[in-house]
Motif scaffolding. Structure first.
Motif, mmCIF file in Angstrom:
data_model
loop_
_atom_site.group_PDB
_atom_site.id
_atom_site.type_symbol
_atom_site.label_atom_id
_atom_site.label_comp_id
_atom_site.label_asym_id
_atom_site.label_seq_id
_atom_site.Cartn_x
_atom_site.Cartn_y
_atom_site.Cartn_z
ATOM 1 N N ARG A 15 3.118 -9.017 -5.295
ATOM 2 C CA ARG A 15 4.497 -8.511 -5.257
ATOM 3 C C ARG A 15 4.698 -7.521 -4.118
ATOM 4 N NH1 ARG A 15 3.268 -8.885 -10.804
ATOM 5 N NH2 ARG A 15 2.342 -6.797 -10.729
ATOM 6 N N VAL A 16 3.598 -6.852 -3.730
ATOM 7 C CA VAL A 16 3.632 -5.910 -2.610
ATOM 8 C C VAL A 16 2.799 -6.515 -1.473
ATOM 9 C CG1 VAL A 16 3.021 -3.598 -1.811
ATOM 10 C CG2 VAL A 16 3.896 -3.933 -4.142
ATOM 11 N N PRO A 17 3.414 -6.810 -0.321
ATOM 12 C CA PRO A 17 2.674 -7.457 0.769
ATOM 13 C C PRO A 17 1.545 -6.579 1.307
ATOM 14 C CG PRO A 17 5.046 -7.601 1.130
ATOM 15 C CD PRO A 17 4.843 -6.644 -0.003
ATOM 16 N N VAL A 18 0.473 -7.234 1.730
ATOM 17 C CA VAL A 18 -0.664 -6.530 2.339
ATOM 18 C C VAL A 18 -1.093 -7.269 3.603
ATOM 19 C CG1 VAL A 18 -1.513 -5.677 0.113
ATOM 20 C CG2 VAL A 18 -2.419 -7.800 1.059
ATOM 21 N N ALA A 19 -2.004 -6.627 4.343
ATOM 22 C CA ALA A 19 -2.579 -7.229 5.542
ATOM 23 C C ALA A 19 -4.029 -7.618 5.290
ATOM 24 C CB ALA A 19 -2.499 -6.250 6.712
ATOM 25 N N ASP A 20 -4.439 -8.720 5.885
ATOM 26 C CA ASP A 20 -5.853 -9.079 5.952
ATOM 27 C C ASP A 20 -6.407 -8.340 7.163
ATOM 28 O OD1 ASP A 20 -8.345 -10.225 6.330
ATOM 29 O OD2 ASP A 20 -7.649 -12.296 6.140
ATOM 30 N N SER A 21 -7.264 -7.345 6.933
ATOM 31 C CA SER A 21 -7.687 -6.467 8.027
ATOM 32 C C SER A 21 -8.776 -7.059 8.916
ATOM 33 C CB SER A 21 -8.170 -5.117 7.467
ATOM 34 O OG SER A 21 -9.461 -5.247 6.884
ATOM 35 N N HIS A 22 -9.261 -8.263 8.580
ATOM 36 C CA HIS A 22 -10.346 -8.838 9.390
ATOM 37 C C HIS A 22 -10.456 -10.326 9.083
ATOM 38 C CE1 HIS A 22 -14.311 -8.058 11.552
ATOM 39 N NE2 HIS A 22 -14.427 -9.329 11.160
ATOM 40 N N GLY A 43 2.092 -13.317 0.007
ATOM 41 C CA GLY A 43 2.223 -11.881 0.219
ATOM 42 C C GLY A 43 1.258 -11.279 1.214
ATOM 43 N N VAL A 44 0.587 -12.109 2.003
ATOM 44 C CA VAL A 44 -0.289 -11.608 3.064
ATOM 45 C C VAL A 44 0.467 -11.826 4.372
ATOM 46 C CG1 VAL A 44 -2.573 -11.736 4.139
ATOM 47 C CG2 VAL A 44 -2.305 -12.199 1.694
ATOM 48 N N THR A 45 1.179 -10.798 4.791
ATOM 49 C CA THR A 45 2.165 -10.955 5.856
ATOM 50 C C THR A 45 1.663 -10.561 7.236
ATOM 51 O OG1 THR A 45 3.022 -8.772 5.278
ATOM 52 C CG2 THR A 45 4.107 -10.675 4.280
ATOM 53 N N THR A 46 0.480 -9.997 7.307
ATOM 54 C CA THR A 46 -0.097 -9.546 8.573
ATOM 55 C C THR A 46 -1.598 -9.819 8.552
ATOM 56 O OG1 THR A 46 1.499 -7.718 8.564
ATOM 57 C CG2 THR A 46 -0.308 -7.576 10.141
ATOM 58 N N VAL A 47 -2.138 -10.208 9.710
ATOM 59 C CA VAL A 47 -3.582 -10.400 9.808
ATOM 60 C C VAL A 47 -4.094 -9.743 11.080
ATOM 61 C CG1 VAL A 47 -3.426 -12.603 8.571
ATOM 62 C CG2 VAL A 47 -3.562 -12.607 11.066
ATOM 63 N N LEU A 231 -9.004 6.433 -2.141
ATOM 64 C CA LEU A 231 -8.024 5.350 -2.087
ATOM 65 C C LEU A 231 -7.388 5.242 -0.707
ATOM 66 C CD1 LEU A 231 -6.552 3.115 -3.597
ATOM 67 C CD2 LEU A 231 -4.883 4.834 -4.366
ATOM 68 N N GLU A 232 -7.184 6.370 -0.038
ATOM 69 C CA GLU A 232 -6.512 6.357 1.259
ATOM 70 C C GLU A 232 -7.385 5.812 2.390
ATOM 71 O OE1 GLU A 232 -8.218 10.582 0.779
ATOM 72 O OE2 GLU A 232 -7.281 9.044 -0.492
ATOM 73 N N LEU A 233 -8.654 5.485 2.082
ATOM 74 C CA LEU A 233 -9.556 4.930 3.089
ATOM 75 C C LEU A 233 -9.969 3.497 2.777
ATOM 76 C CD1 LEU A 233 -11.913 7.999 3.741
ATOM 77 C CD2 LEU A 233 -9.992 7.208 5.148
ATOM 78 N N VAL A 234 -9.310 2.857 1.812
ATOM 79 C CA VAL A 234 -9.697 1.515 1.364
ATOM 80 C C VAL A 234 -8.811 0.443 2.010
ATOM 81 C CG1 VAL A 234 -9.784 -0.031 -0.630
ATOM 82 C CG2 VAL A 234 -10.684 2.296 -0.812
ATOM 83 N N LEU A 235 -9.456 -0.574 2.584
ATOM 84 C CA LEU A 235 -8.769 -1.738 3.141
ATOM 85 C C LEU A 235 -9.317 -2.995 2.462
ATOM 86 C CD1 LEU A 235 -9.041 -0.969 6.986
ATOM 87 C CD2 LEU A 235 -7.337 -0.117 5.377
ATOM 88 N N VAL A 236 -8.640 -4.127 2.724
ATOM 89 C CA VAL A 236 -9.108 -5.409 2.197
ATOM 90 C C VAL A 236 -9.129 -6.425 3.335
ATOM 91 C CG1 VAL A 236 -6.810 -6.275 1.514
ATOM 92 C CG2 VAL A 236 -8.865 -7.083 0.309
ATOM 93 N N THR A 278 0.060 -1.321 -2.414
ATOM 94 C CA THR A 278 0.866 -0.354 -1.670
ATOM 95 C C THR A 278 -0.028 0.550 -0.833
ATOM 96 O OG1 THR A 278 2.620 -0.378 -3.339
ATOM 97 C CG2 THR A 278 2.523 1.542 -1.892
ATOM 98 N N ALA A 279 -1.119 1.033 -1.434
ATOM 99 C CA ALA A 279 -2.050 1.884 -0.703
ATOM 100 C C ALA A 279 -2.717 1.116 0.440
ATOM 101 C CB ALA A 279 -3.105 2.437 -1.652
ATOM 102 N N ILE A 280 -3.183 -0.091 0.170
ATOM 103 C CA ILE A 280 -3.855 -0.891 1.193
ATOM 104 C C ILE A 280 -2.926 -1.167 2.365
ATOM 105 C CG2 ILE A 280 -4.720 -3.210 1.688
ATOM 106 C CD1 ILE A 280 -6.082 -3.150 -1.059
ATOM 107 N N SER A 281 -1.673 -1.477 2.068
ATOM 108 C CA SER A 281 -0.706 -1.762 3.124
ATOM 109 C C SER A 281 -0.525 -0.562 4.049
ATOM 110 C CB SER A 281 0.635 -2.168 2.507
ATOM 111 O OG SER A 281 1.581 -2.458 3.504
#
Length: 290
Positions: A15-22, A43-47, A231-236, A278-281
């Motif tokens: 429901r909240v878009p995120v980015a694939d960081s790698h 919902g993966v709108t950026t890579v 939490l503020e340092l976590v990516l996916v 939301t945090a990951i984004s």
């Protein structure tokens, strides 16, 4: 992974878009446009498209220029540096069967091209760089470390994120970062340390990006690290086409499978998936400055 393995089904969209960081779109089946559309549908709108050698880094930069949803990083993978120095920059033979010219000069030339690419506006990071003691033996360590130090300098000079590949080399990676002075934004791609190392990374302000392998049965140390990472340092990330999350391990990975990993991460953290997304984004945008 078997080339004929069936692609996993699309997960329920976030429901909240995120980015694939790698990710490595150049190693995935189908077109870039198809991969991006499939990712966006869940919902993966950026890579972040990651370069691993000169050719791949050029491709990443061009693909990011051509697609608004793609950002690039450029680098020589840790295993690439010894291949260049020892005269085999492609990891194989030329069409004529002769070895390619190598040496420190060849590595300098490759690093100069990474430096040129790193200055481009669509290039948001320098990486994946670092150390890999799993695939490269002792004879390759010096070239790896020299390349790693050069990438750190390039990232700092251009104000770009540093994306770290760390395999079986935790202590030396942390040592080199300390000796050189890490860039303001440093990301441990496919975080592979334990909870103790996560606390070290947290104190240094390093981002930790978790991939599908944190869902594997034998990956409790990764889940323990995720549990203590701020939490503020976590990516996916996917690191696609590799590290497909359970229950699809062994099948092709792609950015559209990010929701599977996000939900597994939310369970570890005891968070609502929307709160984690939301945090990951926000974290990914901050880490890569987009």
């Amino acid at each position: 992974m078997p080339s004929n393995a069936e692609a996993p089904p699309p997960p329920t969209p976030l429901r909240v878009p995120v980015a694939d960081s790698h990710t490595h779109l150049d190693m995935q089946s189908g077109t870039v446009e198809e991969g991006l559309a499939k990712a966006a549908s869940v919902g993966v709108t950026t890579v972040v498209q990651v370069g691993c050698d000169v050719k791949g880094s050029r491709w990443a930069a061009q693909t990011a220029l051509d697609h608004e949803a793609v950002h690039a990083t450029v680098a020589l993978h840790p295993n690439e540096a010894p291949r260049i120095v020892h005269g085999d920059p492609g990891g194989g033979r030329s069409r004529q069967g002769a070895r390619q010219p190598g040496g420190d000069g060849a590595l300098d030339e490759a690093l100069a091209e990474i430096d040129r690419l790193a200055a481009l506006v669509q290039v948001k990071g320098v990486g994946e760089t670092g150390l890999d003691y799993f695939r490269t033996g002792p004879e390759g360590k010096a070239a790896q470390e020299r390349s790693f130090r050069a990438h750190i300098e390039i990232a700092k000079r251009h104000g770009k994120a540093l994306v770290i590949h760390d395999r079986d080399a935790h202590a030396d990676v942390l040592r080199v970062l300390k000796e050189e002075g890490a860039p303001e934004r440093t990301v441990f791609h496919c975080y592979s340390g334990d909870a103790t190392m996560a606390e070290i990374c947290a104190r240094a302000g390093y981002y930790m990006s978790f991939a599908g392998n944190m869902t594997f049965k034998n990956a409790q140390p990764l889940r323990d690290a995720l549990a203590v990472a701020p939490l503020e340092l976590v990516l996916v990330e996917t690191d696609a086409p590799f590290l497909t999350p359970a229950p699809y391990r062994g099948r092709p990975n792609a950015p559209y499978l990010i929701p599977v990993t996000v939900r597994a991460m939310a369970a570890v953290r005891g968070l609502d998936e929307d709160a984690l997304a939301t945090a990951i984004s926000a974290n990914t945008a901050r880490a890569f400055d987009f």
